[in-house]
Scaffold this motif. Sequence first.
Motif, short mmCIF file in Angstrom:
data_model
loop_
_atom_site.label_atom_id
_atom_site.label_comp_id
_atom_site.label_asym_id
_atom_site.label_seq_id
_atom_site.Cartn_x
_atom_site.Cartn_y
_atom_site.Cartn_z
N THR A 299 0.84 -1.19 0.00
CA THR A 299 0.00 0.00 0.00
C THR A 299 0.88 1.24 0.00
O THR A 299 1.75 1.39 0.86
N VAL A 300 0.66 2.12 -0.96
CA VAL A 300 1.38 3.39 -1.07
C VAL A 300 0.38 4.50 -0.77
O VAL A 300 -0.63 4.63 -1.47
N GLY A 310 5.30 16.61 -0.66
CA GLY A 310 5.87 15.73 -1.67
C GLY A 310 6.42 14.45 -1.09
O GLY A 310 7.47 13.97 -1.54
N ARG A 311 5.75 13.88 -0.10
CA ARG A 311 6.24 12.69 0.58
C ARG A 311 5.15 11.62 0.62
O ARG A 311 3.98 11.91 0.86
N HIS A 312 5.56 10.37 0.36
CA HIS A 312 4.68 9.21 0.41
C HIS A 312 5.07 8.32 1.58
O HIS A 312 6.14 8.49 2.18
N SER A 313 4.23 7.36 1.88
CA SER A 313 4.56 6.29 2.82
C SER A 313 4.16 4.96 2.19
O SER A 313 3.23 4.90 1.37
N LEU A 314 4.87 3.90 2.55
CA LEU A 314 4.65 2.58 1.96
C LEU A 314 4.53 1.55 3.07
O LEU A 314 5.28 1.59 4.05
N MET A 315 3.57 0.65 2.91
CA MET A 315 3.32 -0.38 3.91
C MET A 315 3.18 -1.74 3.22
O MET A 315 2.47 -1.86 2.22
N ILE A 316 3.87 -2.73 3.74
CA ILE A 316 3.82 -4.09 3.22
C ILE A 316 3.06 -4.95 4.22
O ILE A 316 3.40 -5.00 5.39
N SER A 317 2.01 -5.61 3.74
CA SER A 317 1.21 -6.48 4.58
C SER A 317 1.62 -7.93 4.33
O SER A 317 1.98 -8.32 3.22
N LYS A 318 1.54 -8.70 5.41
CA LYS A 318 1.87 -10.12 5.35
C LYS A 318 0.67 -10.92 5.83
O LYS A 318 -0.28 -10.36 6.40
N ALA A 319 0.71 -12.21 5.61
CA ALA A 319 -0.37 -13.07 6.10
C ALA A 319 -0.43 -12.99 7.61
O ALA A 319 0.59 -13.09 8.30
#
Length: 496
Positions: A299-300, A310-319
């Motif tokens: 998810t961005v 001008g800044r984003h955040s990124l999240m990685i989901s796992k099971a």
Amino acid sequence: MKPGNDPGELVHWQRVSPVAVVFFALHGLRRLIGASANLAPLLVVVVFNETLRQLAIQYGPPAALLLLTGGALAWYLTFLYAVSDERILLRQGVVRRRTLSLDYQRVQQADVQVPWYYRPFGLAVLSLDSAGASGETLHLSGIPAARAEALREQILIARAQAGPAAAEAEEPGLNADFSLSLPLCEVLRYGLMRNTLLVLLPVLAPFSEILLRRLEEVIAVIAPNWLTAETLAGGQRFLAVGGLLLGLVLLMAVVSMGLGLVRYHGYQLERHGEQFRYRAGLMTVLTRSVRRQRIQMVTVRLSWMGRLMGRHSLMISKAGDRQAGQDTEHFVVPVLHRCALQNLMQELHLPLQPDWHRPHAGAMLTGIGRWWGFGALLIGSLMLQGAPGGVLLSLAAVTFVISMFAALGWWRLRLCREAKWVGLRQGVLGRTVRWLPTARVQSVSLLQPLWQRRLGLASLDVRAASGRIVLPWIPRRQAERWRDELLCEVASGDIL
């Protein structure tokens, strides 16, 4: 995670450090706060009953302290663990004792945390997420930090050898294939971007008069001649209200930046082979990792404040993250400028120039009609009850604004079907892009309500262990083609 262990295996049970009592007490406090929502009716009765309120004030804090201390001591005395070459065993329970066994190959996530109260003693917390559907997390708290890191590396090696690709685990100390560090200024920007405390302003709005009266009392003590009847009529009350609101906003911004600094100070992200790992934290240092093959969703986010900076955040989901229901369990890159985001997306094999598709215009009309219909029913009901015209006009204006936001949301919605990924982009003031790898898809459904069937349209519901993505209002044949492609890719078992 399963109860018991191999009867033929020699088990050497060990006890954690006595300092772990602090961890057990804090964990019990979090559980008590989480369970307080179930006691809301009782709390209402206590607040409005003078006798019960006095008893709660007098005996509540000592009773809670005694409960937490006694529970933490009992938890520590009954908490034992054992480590073998293939699994970790955990024995716990005061009234009902149970033994849990977690094989290394079934570990979904291995994190090492060093809370501030453990740092002087060289201790750490090893958190392990099982690969089962329950998403249960095992916390091995109060063990030496070196032992926690060694166990984590041992688990990663066993998990990599059992993976579908049988890849070799990365040895610690090797040069990273990719690295990203966040300076202090970027971490402070994250605090402004994720200033969730601002949502308290609408909650505090009904109490503005009470806050203003308290402010006037404070000013009357500090400067008795400043807020008199004449000065209040002259407009200083308006300045006081504006100053109060501005002060609240600045205070919340400072608190939010402080929370971001505590959580992500010294953020360092590295990639070793197929494994991503970050280390961050000011008071509690957290080491978290995820393998590329374990990614369930990416998810961005671009908030309205992040858009200004001008800044984003990124999240990685796992099971298991969705079952846990906590954002703190995700793999997070808190703040990224555009160039760093592009580099990280390339490392994650995300599409850099996706081919976005716009849904059918009927989606926007449906969104507008839904709100207009609801507003018309509400306004008609109030008219029958003789509501004032000003109230009806205000309600009509609110309905119009909400419907326009809904229409704009549908207008900005975009869908994407790239090789090995399914994407959805949405948002009005901000923007959220979710990417689901096709290798993690569990089910694909074709939805056709009556109004879509008449127009030859359909919606595609794609589900994975960490969530779902619905691709709405697309041509039926295109939806069927995407569905067949997804099912073929899932059957082929391709990984990222």
